[in-house]
Design a protein around this motif. Structure first.
Motif, PDB file in Angstrom:
ATOM      1  N   TRP A 201       0.850  -1.193   0.000  1.00 57.86           N
ATOM      2  CA  TRP A 201       0.000   0.000   0.000  1.00 57.86           C
ATOM      3  C   TRP A 201       0.885   1.241   0.000  1.00 57.86           C
ATOM      4  CZ3 TRP A 201      -5.073   0.072  -0.846  1.00 57.86           C
ATOM      5  CH2 TRP A 201      -5.844  -1.049  -0.552  1.00 57.86           C
TER       6      TRP A 201
ATOM      7  N   ARG B 139      -2.896   0.657  -4.022  1.00 56.48           N
ATOM      8  CA  ARG B 139      -2.095  -0.529  -4.354  1.00 56.48           C
ATOM      9  C   ARG B 139      -1.817  -0.576  -5.845  1.00 56.48           C
ATOM     10  NH1 ARG B 139      -3.199  -6.138  -1.499  1.00 56.48           N
ATOM     11  NH2 ARG B 139      -0.967  -6.298  -1.914  1.00 56.48           N
TER      12      ARG B 139
ATOM     13  N   TYR C 181      -7.152   0.383  -6.201  1.00 61.75           N
ATOM     14  CA  TYR C 181      -6.805  -1.035  -6.051  1.00 61.75           C
ATOM     15  C   TYR C 181      -6.453  -1.609  -7.412  1.00 61.75           C
ATOM     16  CZ  TYR C 181      -7.044  -5.290  -3.168  1.00 61.75           C
ATOM     17  OH  TYR C 181      -6.747  -6.406  -2.430  1.00 61.75           O
TER      18      TYR C 181
ATOM     19  N   ILE D 244      -3.097   2.236   6.869  1.00 57.77           N
ATOM     20  CA  ILE D 244      -3.808   1.179   6.149  1.00 57.77           C
ATOM     21  C   ILE D 244      -5.047   0.754   6.937  1.00 57.77           C
ATOM     22  CG2 ILE D 244      -3.680  -1.195   5.297  1.00 57.77           C
ATOM     23  CD1 ILE D 244      -0.622  -0.696   4.936  1.00 57.77           C
TER      24      ILE D 244
ATOM     25  N   LYS E 267      -8.601   1.891   5.261  1.00 59.10           N
ATOM     26  CA  LYS E 267      -9.254   0.684   4.751  1.00 59.10           C
ATOM     27  C   LYS E 267     -10.404   0.271   5.677  1.00 59.10           C
ATOM     28  CE  LYS E 267      -7.956  -4.051   3.458  1.00 59.10           C
ATOM     29  NZ  LYS E 267      -8.389  -4.781   4.652  1.00 59.10           N
TER      30      LYS E 267
END
Length: 575
Positions: free
Chosen positions: A47, A60, A101, A360, A364
């Protein structure tokens, strides 16, 4: 036409993919879920993290793709400023979050969630059983194990005080010049702005925006259509055939009945005039009318639109305004308009680096928290897995002794959204002690404190002065953060309605502020009406009751305000 209410920043290269996902979501037996990222199952690049004045990024994807996406986002918003200045868009104290992503990682993550959710095969549903006789013909029933799972590739989700975007991106296959901000996203910015923008401006802009062509340094607006293709053709041939504009006073308050046509036709004429008025405000070399036009919109958000307001902002009375906009109409249907910023768009620097474990988990985990309500509303039997995943992600950092107030805030909100108020309280209190900037945290903390005190009230079965202060303190902190939340003002009213202390007019003034911010919020207007009336401030009460009668959505709500109106003295007198 298919609509995609959660897509924000979408490369055109992904449209076919997204259309396929959306069509699959409409198929019987198909479950269209938000992305589910399982770190243990998704080996790949680390990440990356960056922060700008507008948002945080967790990515990512490779750095080139991340920069390209981010620069396009900034450029599009700076162009949007030309036609929709920032002051007319919802503002959040919490930065937007963007999660990018890599497309190649998606299958691994998807396989894990499918196994967890279904614990069986992922196969297409069988042919439906259709009842041959009475009952519901065509009713289809699929057992859980036969449902087919799809994952939405691009989504926008939001909370009361923040917004987040998730996008699956194909590295090396991105044309940033062909990216765009969807009309649905722009509608979100407009409709959630406080104070509420005039209805004519929201309707007119949302009609005009999809026609705009955004390029690197310009916006091009094509020639207008006036009411219908037929009327536009006649207008081009002979401007004298143009249907007259609706009277400005009626138009500005949303009344389209002066056209004396069917309801649908009246609305079409009103909407066309709204779009025309915006075009008129934007038009001209150097946009000479734009400053006054923006001022008129700003003041119309808090004042009753009037001829005096038009004169003060636009320098025109209603007769002169009608003359100018009517004269502009033949030009509007013939000529496109090109708008450019006064200087070249400057993009802020973007310092990408490896994301920390705490970043993260927080970003997330907050995204996964937002997914909980989305899934619960559509597929309630699947929500538990999303709750478990959000908790796992957030606790991964917390268990490593991360006490970032933003992480504590998300942990508390996650437990609230999971229905675990008892588990949320300590996290919310801890975030509050660290002076978190997140209005919903303060709102939820006040709600939990109020529930506790009402369960064990003081004298006379009401809140004591100390208890009231303990609830009002977080509410007033929330009031000072962006965006304003109507629930904050409603809870302030609830505290005063259940407190042993008699509120003064000064105490209740905050409710008048709330009504000005949310003039169409019936429950808030009703609370303000009751409190001002009960404590003898009848002039304010009368004003709020009149507003309530105008905005009441049904007869039951109107009856409530009518009952309050009957309690007013015949001649309201200031106290």
């Amino acid at each position: 036409m298919l609509r995609f209410p959660h897509r924000l920043l979408l490369p055109l290269a992904f449209i076919a993919w997204a259309l396929g996902s959306a069509r699959a979501a409409d198929e019987p037996g198909v479950v269209a879920l938000p992305p589910f990222m399982v770190e243990e199952a998704a080996k790949g690049p680390p990440w990356r993290y960056a922060e700008s004045p507008d948002f945080e990024i967790l990515s990512r994807c490779n750095d080139a793709t991340t920069r390209s996406m981010t620069e396009a986002y900034h450029r599009l918003h700076r162009l949007l400023d030309l036609v929709l200045p920032e002051q007319f868009r919802v503002r959040h104290a919490v930065k937007k979050t963007m999660i990018y992503y890599d497309e190649e990682l998606r299958p691994a993550a998807s396989q894990e969630i499918i196994a967890q959710l279904l614990r069986g095969k992922n196969e297409a549903p069988p042919r439906p059983d259709i009842s041959p006789g009475g009952g519901l013909r065509g009713l289809r029933s699929y057992p859980p194990e036969s449902r087919r799972i799809t994952f939405l590739p691009n989504m926008r989700l939001w909370d009361k005080d923040m917004m987040a975007v998730f996008a699956i991106v194909r590295n090396g296959d991105l044309d940033a010049d062909r990216m765009f901000l969807t009309p649905d996203y722009v509608g979100y910015l407009l409709r959630n702005r406080t104070p509420t923008l005039p209805a004519w401006f929201i309707a007119g802009f949302l009609s005009l925006y999809p026609q705009m062509k955004f390029e690197r340094e310009t916006i091009t607006i094509p020639a207008a259509e006036w009411i219908s293709p037929g009327e536009t053709y006649l207008l081009k041939a002979d401007p004298k055939t143009a249907r007259p504009l609706l009277p400005w006073a009626a138009f500005l308050r949303g009344d389209n009945s002066a056209n004396n046509q069917t309801k649908g036709e009246n609305l079409r004429v009103w909407a066309s005039q709204a779009e025309l008025f915006i075009r008129w405000g934007l038009e001209g070399k150097g946009s000479p009318r734009r400053e006054g036009f923006w001022k008129f919109i700003e003041r119309s958000s808090v004042d009753v639109p009037s001829e005096k307001l038009a004169e003060e902002c636009l320098g025109l009375d209603f007769a002169a305004l009608r003359e100018q906009v009517t004269a502009f109409l033949p030009t509007a249907v013939r000529k496109e308009m090109t708008l450019r910023p006064e200087s070249a768009i400057k993009l802020p620097p973007l310092a990408l680096r490896l994301a920390t474990d705490g970043e993260i988990a927080r970003i997330k985990g907050d995204w996964e928290r937002l997914e909980i309500n989305y899934v619960r509303q559509r597929y309630p039997d699947l929500a538990t897995k999303y709750i478990e995943q959000a908790r796992r992600t957030l606790l991964r950092a917390y268990d490593r002794n991360d006490r970032d107030p933003r992480l504590l805030a998300v942990l508390g909100l996650c437990e609230v959204d999971a229905g675990n108020d008892a588990g949320a309280r300590d996290y919310l209190e801890a975030a509050a002690r660290l002076e978190i900037v997140r209005p919903r945290v303060w709102l939820e903390l006040a709600r939990l404190r109020l529930a506790e005190y009402l369960a064990a009230p003081g004298a006379q079965g009401k809140l004591s002065a100390g208890q009231a202060v303990d609830v009002l303190t977080p509410l007033f902190i929330a009031r000072g953060q962006k965006p304003p939340l109507p629930e904050v003002y409603e809870m302030i009213a609830d505290v005063w309605s259940q407190c042993v202390v008699t509120p003064t007019r000064g105490h209740l003034a905050v409710l008048a502020e709330g009504v000005n911010q949310f003039p169409r919020r019936v429950s808030l207007v009703q609370r303000a009406s009751v409190l001002f009336l009960e404590h003898g401030h009848v002039i304010e009460a009368s004003s709020f009751i009149e507003l309530g009668l105008r905005i009441a959505p049904d007869e039951n709500e109107r009856a409530r305000f009518s009952e309050l109106q009957a309690r007013l003295p015949v001649e309201p007198v200031a106290k």
